[in-house]
Write an enzyme that holds these catalytic residues in place. Structure first.
Site, PDB file in Angstrom:
ATOM      1  N   ARG A  89      23.593 -67.981 -23.340  1.00  0.00           N
ATOM      2  CA  ARG A  89      23.592 -68.702 -22.061  1.00  0.00           C
ATOM      3  C   ARG A  89      23.189 -67.776 -20.914  1.00  0.00           C
ATOM      4  O   ARG A  89      22.597 -68.209 -19.933  1.00  0.00           O
ATOM      5  CB  ARG A  89      24.975 -69.316 -21.790  1.00  0.00           C
ATOM      6  CG  ARG A  89      25.451 -70.272 -22.866  1.00  0.00           C
ATOM      7  CD  ARG A  89      24.449 -71.420 -23.106  1.00  0.00           C
ATOM      8  NE  ARG A  89      24.963 -72.378 -24.039  1.00  0.00           N
ATOM      9  CZ  ARG A  89      24.837 -72.320 -25.352  1.00  0.00           C
ATOM     10  NH1 ARG A  89      24.218 -71.277 -25.913  1.00  0.00           N
ATOM     11  NH2 ARG A  89      25.309 -73.273 -26.136  1.00  0.00           N
ATOM     12  N   ALA A 127      42.781 -54.016  -8.675  1.00  0.00           N
ATOM     13  CA  ALA A 127      42.373 -55.400  -8.451  1.00  0.00           C
ATOM     14  C   ALA A 127      40.864 -55.589  -8.594  1.00  0.00           C
ATOM     15  O   ALA A 127      40.393 -56.430  -9.370  1.00  0.00           O
ATOM     16  CB  ALA A 127      42.844 -55.843  -7.064  1.00  0.00           C
ATOM     17  N   CYS A 130      23.548 -44.330   2.697  1.00  0.00           N
ATOM     18  CA  CYS A 130      24.743 -44.050   1.899  1.00  0.00           C
ATOM     19  C   CYS A 130      25.990 -44.377   2.722  1.00  0.00           C
ATOM     20  O   CYS A 130      25.895 -44.809   3.874  1.00  0.00           O
ATOM     21  CB  CYS A 130      24.753 -42.590   1.428  1.00  0.00           C
ATOM     22  SG  CYS A 130      25.290 -41.391   2.683  1.00  0.00           S
ATOM     23  N   CYS A 162      46.756 -52.382   1.220  1.00  0.00           N
ATOM     24  CA  CYS A 162      47.316 -53.492   0.448  1.00  0.00           C
ATOM     25  C   CYS A 162      48.835 -53.469   0.444  1.00  0.00           C
ATOM     26  O   CYS A 162      49.475 -54.511   0.344  1.00  0.00           O
ATOM     27  CB  CYS A 162      46.791 -53.438  -0.989  1.00  0.00           C
ATOM     28  SG  CYS A 162      45.041 -53.844  -1.140  1.00  0.00           S
ATOM     29  N   CYS A 204      22.532 -38.419   8.778  1.00  0.00           N
ATOM     30  CA  CYS A 204      23.647 -38.269   7.844  1.00  0.00           C
ATOM     31  C   CYS A 204      23.581 -36.904   7.162  1.00  0.00           C
ATOM     32  O   CYS A 204      22.515 -36.507   6.688  1.00  0.00           O
ATOM     33  CB  CYS A 204      23.564 -39.388   6.813  1.00  0.00           C
ATOM     34  SG  CYS A 204      24.573 -39.144   5.349  1.00  0.00           S
TER      35      CYS A 204
END
Length: 340
Positions: free
Chosen positions: A7, A34, A166, A183, A243
């Protein structure tokens, strides 16, 4: 073997050629919490040939509402997340060569961890580790997919060294410790995790299947609770940012100039110090921590207790964490409750 993925092969975005590329590829997932749990499950079912999953923590009951790989049995056994994740992959797809690594990612371990990766997925919980990954991925020219979630929203960005901006192009310096919710202080909603992790996994599959032309090419910001969806284009940012990583090839986080953790002899504690000069807003941090444990505050320091852990946090962002002896565990606790 291809029948298993019939599929997916029917989907024009992948096809048989893309599927064969997936089967021949290696992905590294840093963090098995998570976000990482969804990355790992998705890539294993998609037929990525080899997976290396890395985490320094163990499964706890409070993980289960959002970390879909794990069960109550894993939490009761206190299994390392990387080991439980690898066992789950073997049950999902025995053709995947999976390696569960119980390890902290730091300047000494990161290059070996990602050297042979075709893509790296970020499922870490702090900016220090992300900056280390950013340096190593840029140095080794390994594409990686940044992601973060807190509360009801999150953001993600796909980084192709030498091609795109980046993480340092976008965030030149780390947010100061205590300046952002985590969290463990603001909570997290599983639907937000699922959305951000799914976008990260889709970007990884595009890279592995050779469909770089379909990458979203920006910073995706999504809040599923407040119904906000946006994409910030990053074209030209790499050239404009000056950077240190992209412009000068300086990998300061690989040199160990980030956070420091030192075992305090005879005290059953570890001291964690932030990089650079930091003035921490203890009052704001105290308000965030009250939902997670007992907080005492004076003009000099904050003392926070949860379970068997006691953290003393000073205004210079230095923290003494009692109840632990492992520097990696201390850094994890610092990231969990104080921040990057």
């Amino acid at each position: 073997m291809l029948e298993r993925y019939s599929r997916q092969i029917l989907f024009d975005g992948i096809g048989e050629q893309g599927q064969r590329r997936l089967l021949a590829s290696r992905a590294v997932v840093i963090g098995c919490g998570a976000l990482g749990a969804i990355h790992i499950e998705t890539l294993a079912r998609a037929g990525v040939g080899a997976l290396r999953v890395i985490d320094r923590d163990v499964v706890e009951l409070s993980n289960l509402h959002r970390q879909i790989l794990y069960t109550e049995d894993d939490a009761r056994a206190g299994l390392p997340k990387a080991i439980a994740a690898a066992e789950r992959v073997r049950r999902i797809n025995s053709d995947v060569d999976v390696d569960g690594v119980v390890q902290d990612i730091d300047p000494l371990t990161v290059e070996r961890a990602i050297r042979d990766a075709d893509v790296v997925l970020d499922a870490t919980d702090n900016f220090e580790t992300r900056y280390i990954v950013n340096d190593a991925a840029s140095k080794l020219r390994r594409p990686w997919v940044y992601g973060a979630v807190v509360g009801g929203g999150g953001l993600t960005m796909t980084i192709r060294p030498g091609v795109t901006a980046c993480l340092r192009c976008l965030f030149e310096t780390m947010p100061p410790p205590g300046s952002s919710p985590t969290c463990d202080t603001a909570g997290v909603a599983m639907p937000a995790v699922a959305v951000i992790a799914s976008i990260q996994a889709a970007e990884a599959i595009k890279l592995l299947a050779g469909r770089e032309d379909l990458l979203h090419g920006g910073l995706m910001q999504i809040d599923v609770w407040e119904n906000r969806f946006s994409r910030i284009g990053l074209d030209g940012l790499r050239e404009q940012s000056n950077c240190p990583v992209c412009s000068r090839g300086e990998y300061e986080y690989l040199d160990g100039s980030g956070q420091r953790a030192t075992t305090m002899c005879g005290r059953g504690a570890v001291q964690v110090s932030a990089a650079g000069a930091v003035a921490l807003d203890l009052e704001t941090l105290a308000e965030r921590l009250r939902a997670a444990g007992d907080v005492q505050l004076n003009e000099y320091l904050l003392r926070f207790r949860t379970g068997d852990i006691e953290m003393t946090v000073f205004r210079d962002a230095r923290s003494i964490i009692k109840g632990v002896s492992d520097p990696a565990q201390a850094r994890s606790l610092y990231a969990r409750y104080v921040g990057a």
